[in-house]
Design a protein around this motif. Structure first.
Motif, PDB file in Angstrom:
ATOM      1  N   ALA A 196     -82.917 -21.906 -99.327  1.00 29.91           N
ATOM      2  CA  ALA A 196     -83.817 -22.567 -98.252  1.00 29.91           C
ATOM      3  C   ALA A 196     -85.080 -22.930 -98.917  1.00 29.91           C
ATOM      4  CB  ALA A 196     -84.177 -21.496 -97.257  1.00 29.91           C
ATOM      5  N   VAL A 197     -85.853 -22.216 -99.955  1.00 25.99           N
ATOM      6  CA  VAL A 197     -87.020 -22.690-100.346  1.00 25.99           C
ATOM      7  C   VAL A 197     -87.099 -23.856-101.114  1.00 25.99           C
ATOM      8  CG1 VAL A 197     -88.946 -21.938-101.886  1.00 25.99           C
ATOM      9  CG2 VAL A 197     -87.811 -20.081-100.467  1.00 25.99           C
ATOM     10  N   LEU A 198     -85.865 -23.767-102.084  1.00 25.49           N
ATOM     11  CA  LEU A 198     -85.571 -24.827-102.994  1.00 25.49           C
ATOM     12  C   LEU A 198     -85.292 -26.334-102.301  1.00 25.49           C
ATOM     13  CD1 LEU A 198     -85.430 -24.321-106.238  1.00 25.49           C
ATOM     14  CD2 LEU A 198     -83.060 -24.500-105.856  1.00 25.49           C
ATOM     15  N   LEU A 199     -84.771 -26.194-101.349  1.00 30.12           N
ATOM     16  CA  LEU A 199     -84.117 -27.248-100.836  1.00 30.12           C
ATOM     17  C   LEU A 199     -84.853 -27.872 -99.459  1.00 30.12           C
ATOM     18  CD1 LEU A 199     -80.157 -26.412-100.959  1.00 30.12           C
ATOM     19  CD2 LEU A 199     -81.563 -28.269-102.221  1.00 30.12           C
ATOM     20  N   GLY A 200     -85.336 -26.856 -98.749  1.00 30.07           N
ATOM     21  CA  GLY A 200     -85.857 -27.348 -97.296  1.00 30.07           C
ATOM     22  C   GLY A 200     -87.148 -28.157 -97.191  1.00 30.07           C
ATOM     23  N   ASP A 201     -87.330 -29.182 -96.417  1.00 26.35           N
ATOM     24  CA  ASP A 201     -88.294 -29.654 -95.964  1.00 26.35           C
ATOM     25  C   ASP A 201     -88.990 -28.620 -95.069  1.00 26.35           C
ATOM     26  OD1 ASP A 201     -88.329 -31.862 -97.632  1.00 26.35           O
ATOM     27  OD2 ASP A 201     -87.093 -33.068 -96.287  1.00 26.35           O
ATOM     28  N   ARG A 202     -88.134 -28.330 -94.235  1.00 26.08           N
ATOM     29  CA  ARG A 202     -88.398 -27.241 -93.117  1.00 26.08           C
ATOM     30  C   ARG A 202     -87.026 -26.591 -92.849  1.00 26.08           C
ATOM     31  NH1 ARG A 202     -90.047 -29.038 -87.500  1.00 26.08           N
ATOM     32  NH2 ARG A 202     -88.088 -30.311 -87.820  1.00 26.08           N
ATOM     33  N   VAL A 203     -87.570 -25.166 -92.479  1.00 28.40           N
ATOM     34  CA  VAL A 203     -86.212 -24.252 -92.410  1.00 28.40           C
ATOM     35  C   VAL A 203     -86.575 -23.540 -91.040  1.00 28.40           C
ATOM     36  CG1 VAL A 203     -85.660 -22.096 -93.281  1.00 28.40           C
ATOM     37  CG2 VAL A 203     -86.678 -23.540 -94.894  1.00 28.40           C
ATOM     38  N   SER A 204     -85.368 -23.753 -90.419  1.00 28.82           N
ATOM     39  CA  SER A 204     -84.902 -22.659 -89.173  1.00 28.82           C
ATOM     40  C   SER A 204     -84.472 -21.524 -89.480  1.00 28.82           C
ATOM     41  CB  SER A 204     -84.363 -23.481 -87.771  1.00 28.82           C
ATOM     42  OG  SER A 204     -84.826 -24.824 -87.840  1.00 28.82           O
ATOM     43  N   VAL A 205     -84.839 -20.548 -88.688  1.00 29.77           N
ATOM     44  CA  VAL A 205     -84.258 -19.055 -88.932  1.00 29.77           C
ATOM     45  C   VAL A 205     -83.629 -18.688 -87.556  1.00 29.77           C
ATOM     46  CG1 VAL A 205     -84.641 -16.787 -89.514  1.00 29.77           C
ATOM     47  CG2 VAL A 205     -86.104 -18.308 -90.553  1.00 29.77           C
ATOM     48  N   LEU A 206     -82.326 -18.618 -87.934  1.00 30.62           N
ATOM     49  CA  LEU A 206     -81.529 -18.398 -86.627  1.00 30.62           C
ATOM     50  C   LEU A 206     -81.220 -17.032 -86.478  1.00 30.62           C
ATOM     51  CD1 LEU A 206     -80.328 -20.567 -84.641  1.00 30.62           C
ATOM     52  CD2 LEU A 206     -78.232 -20.638 -85.837  1.00 30.62           C
ATOM     53  N   ASN A 207     -81.290 -16.374 -85.242  1.00 31.82           N
ATOM     54  CA  ASN A 207     -80.765 -15.044 -85.252  1.00 31.82           C
ATOM     55  C   ASN A 207     -79.972 -14.882 -83.878  1.00 31.82           C
ATOM     56  OD1 ASN A 207     -80.748 -12.118 -85.421  1.00 31.82           O
ATOM     57  ND2 ASN A 207     -82.691 -11.825 -84.659  1.00 31.82           N
ATOM     58  N   HIS A 208     -78.885 -14.433 -83.784  1.00 31.60           N
ATOM     59  CA  HIS A 208     -78.244 -14.319 -82.612  1.00 31.60           C
ATOM     60  C   HIS A 208     -78.412 -15.494 -81.581  1.00 31.60           C
ATOM     61  CE1 HIS A 208     -78.378  -9.709 -83.323  1.00 31.60           C
ATOM     62  NE2 HIS A 208     -76.956 -10.200 -83.270  1.00 31.60           N
ATOM     63  N   GLY A 209     -78.156 -16.658 -82.374  1.00 35.31           N
ATOM     64  CA  GLY A 209     -78.097 -17.857 -81.512  1.00 35.31           C
ATOM     65  C   GLY A 209     -79.393 -18.300 -80.853  1.00 35.31           C
ATOM     66  N   GLU A 210     -80.370 -17.639 -81.470  1.00 30.70           N
ATOM     67  CA  GLU A 210     -81.535 -18.336 -80.972  1.00 30.70           C
ATOM     68  C   GLU A 210     -82.694 -18.545 -82.579  1.00 30.70           C
ATOM     69  OE1 GLU A 210     -83.206 -16.463 -77.208  1.00 30.70           O
ATOM     70  OE2 GLU A 210     -82.679 -14.851 -78.266  1.00 30.70           O
ATOM     71  N   ILE A 211     -83.385 -19.516 -82.243  1.00 30.11           N
ATOM     72  CA  ILE A 211     -84.277 -19.763 -83.592  1.00 30.11           C
ATOM     73  C   ILE A 211     -85.655 -19.119 -83.400  1.00 30.11           C
ATOM     74  CG2 ILE A 211     -85.623 -21.800 -84.467  1.00 30.11           C
ATOM     75  CD1 ILE A 211     -83.393 -23.737 -83.830  1.00 30.11           C
ATOM     76  N   GLU A 212     -85.724 -18.416 -84.306  1.00 29.59           N
ATOM     77  CA  GLU A 212     -86.911 -17.649 -84.234  1.00 29.59           C
ATOM     78  C   GLU A 212     -88.184 -17.988 -84.864  1.00 29.59           C
ATOM     79  OE1 GLU A 212     -87.026 -13.329 -84.699  1.00 29.59           O
ATOM     80  OE2 GLU A 212     -85.308 -13.245 -83.590  1.00 29.59           O
ATOM     81  N   GLN A 213     -87.995 -18.925 -85.647  1.00 34.21           N
ATOM     82  CA  GLN A 213     -89.235 -19.605 -86.388  1.00 34.21           C
ATOM     83  C   GLN A 213     -88.509 -21.039 -87.008  1.00 34.21           C
ATOM     84  OE1 GLN A 213     -91.478 -16.956 -88.777  1.00 34.21           O
ATOM     85  NE2 GLN A 213     -93.140 -18.540 -89.170  1.00 34.21           N
ATOM     86  N   ILE A 214     -89.335 -22.157 -86.898  1.00 35.84           N
ATOM     87  CA  ILE A 214     -89.353 -23.111 -87.546  1.00 35.84           C
ATOM     88  C   ILE A 214     -90.526 -23.554 -88.453  1.00 35.84           C
ATOM     89  CG2 ILE A 214     -88.472 -25.677 -87.620  1.00 35.84           C
ATOM     90  CD1 ILE A 214     -87.441 -25.338 -84.698  1.00 35.84           C
ATOM     91  N   GLU A 215     -90.467 -23.877 -89.779  1.00 37.04           N
ATOM     92  CA  GLU A 215     -91.505 -23.879 -90.599  1.00 37.04           C
ATOM     93  C   GLU A 215     -91.364 -24.653 -91.816  1.00 37.04           C
ATOM     94  OE1 GLU A 215     -94.952 -23.147 -89.539  1.00 37.04           O
ATOM     95  OE2 GLU A 215     -94.119 -21.160 -89.003  1.00 37.04           O
TER      96      GLU A 215
END
Ligand SMILES: Nc1ncnc2c1ncn2[C@@H]1O[C@H](COP(=O)(O)OP(=O)(O)O)[C@@H](O)[C@H]1O
Ligand SMILES: [Mg+2]
Length: 376
Positions: A196-215
């Motif tokens: 995620a760190v290496l590739l992403g311009d932005r990362v969404s963290v998905l937990n139980h079908g919900e996005i907890e953070q986009i950054e």
């Protein structure tokens, strides 16, 4: 073309797998969907691709509402975890497949496939069959098979998880540079924080079908918003505390982590979310921890906890040390040139009051965004 997911819900057997999910991915972005197994990553990707139909909500690619379109009409490329190459077709024919379906002229196909084989250094393998290839080579074929039709959107579902670490890194570099060169909007699913760190311009963290953070990856790793995100990205030093006093610039928090022999009071920078009696989670980045010899007098501005070094490990410019401190386990990352402690040595674990960062759902430390947090 950007991607917009609007209020997407999906249930399986009465169980909500995606819960009113909203996500906007801008054109040309390399977006990583990160999360634990079962979080709904593949389902999200399949909804974008049209391989699964959502129960509610809409999918837009660019300005087109593609919610009711079949996968073929969505102009996407898909790369699967298990490569999904046609075993009876050569490398060339695997890559050419999508172009033949589109009835493109043989001479054009030959040039186009040759171009992509060259891009990933696979010209010599053009006549081999999938069983004659290494995992990395198979994944390169799967990648260019998806790219050769020049899709507007590229979706990849854990494409590296069957590869060894070195191959993974090499292919990640290739993928990133191809993506930057071609500029297609990319959604990359992984449970691996490093990718995620290496590739992403932005990362969404998905937990139980919900996005907890986009950054952005940097922000995500420095300022996780929730305990789940903090733990998932491997954040260390999470202190469970209660605010017991609020002064002008600082607060006093009582740490109650399980295992603590006795409650521990620490001084913390005052954040607007603090209220007397409030339970908070505080997170201290290992690089912010200072270790001092036990016989040394500690600067009175620092918090200090008595501890013992459990082990130490070299990690690039840093030594990473695990420390038992009053029943908790704390982690420090100290520059190699100033680390001179032994395993089992008694130390003071110190940190400044402005280093614990609350997992408060807001950004709290980066100077440029600090004001937003300080407004509460
Ligand atoms: N076809 C299906 N039928 C029933 N349940 C499913 C199906 N596909 C996925 N699920 C369930 O949905 C949840 C999310 O799955 P998935 O999107 O594959 O997660 P991830 O890719 O993040 O591991 C899991 O609990 C999984 O068991
Ligand atoms: Mg999956």
């Amino acid at each position: 073309m950007g991607i917009l997911l609007e209020k997407i819900s999906k249930n399986y057997n009465g169980q909500a797998v995606l819960k009113n999910l909203n996500l906007e991915i801008v054109r040309g972005e390399f977006h990583v969907l990160l999360g634990p197994s079962g979080g709904g990553k593949t389902t999200t990707l399949s909804v974008i691709a049209g391989l699964i139909r959502q129960d509610r909500g809409s999918v837009f690619i660019g300005s087109r509402n593609v919610s009711r379109l079949s996968p073929e009409k969505r102009k996407i490329g898909f790369v699967f975890q298990d490569y999904a190459l046609f075993p009876h077709l050569s490398v060339f024919d695997n890559v050419a497949y999508g172009l033949r379906v589109k009835k493109i002229k043989a001479s054009k196909i030959s040039v186009r496939v040759g171009h992509y084989l060259h891009k990933v250094g696979m010209e010599k393998e053009r006549d081999k069959f999938p069983h004659e290839l290494s995992g990395g080579q198979k994944q390169r074929v799967a990648l260019i098979r998806a790219l050769v039709t020049e899709p507007e959107v590229l979706l990849l579902d854990e494409p590296m998880s069957n590869l060894d670490a070195l191959t993974r890194e090499t292919i990640a570099d290739e993928l990133k540079s191809i993506q930057q060169e071609m500029g297609m909007t990319t959604v990359y699913v992984t449970h691996n924080q490093g990718e995620a760190v290496l590739l992403g311009d932005r990362v969404s963290v998905l937990n139980h079908g919900e996005i907890e953070q986009i950054e952005s990856p940097d922000e995500l790793f420095c300022h996780p918003k929730t305990e789940f995100v903090a733990r998932f990205i491997g954040a260390k030093n999470i202190l469970k505390a209660r605010v017991i006093r609020i002064n002008q610039h600082e607060a006093i928090a009582q740490v109650n982590n399980s295992g603590l022999a006795k409650p521990l009071k620490i001084r913390v920078k005052k954040y607007p979310i603090f209220e007397k009696g409030k339970e908070i989670n505080l997170c201290i980045h290992p690089e912010k921890i200072i270790l001092k010899r036990e016989d040394k007098v500690v600067d009175g501005n620092l918090n200090q906890i008595r501890g013992k070094i459990l082990d130490r490990r070299n990690n690039g410019r840093f030594v990473k040390a695990r420390i038992a401190a009053g029943g908790m386990e704390l982690h420090a990352a100290i520059p190699k040139n100033i680390f001179d402690f032994e395993t089992n040595e008694n130390v003071w674990v110190c940190f400044a009051p402005d280093t614990p960062h609350p997992l408060c759902g807001k950004r709290c430390r980066a100077t440029e965004t600090e004001r937003r947090c300080l407004k509460g």
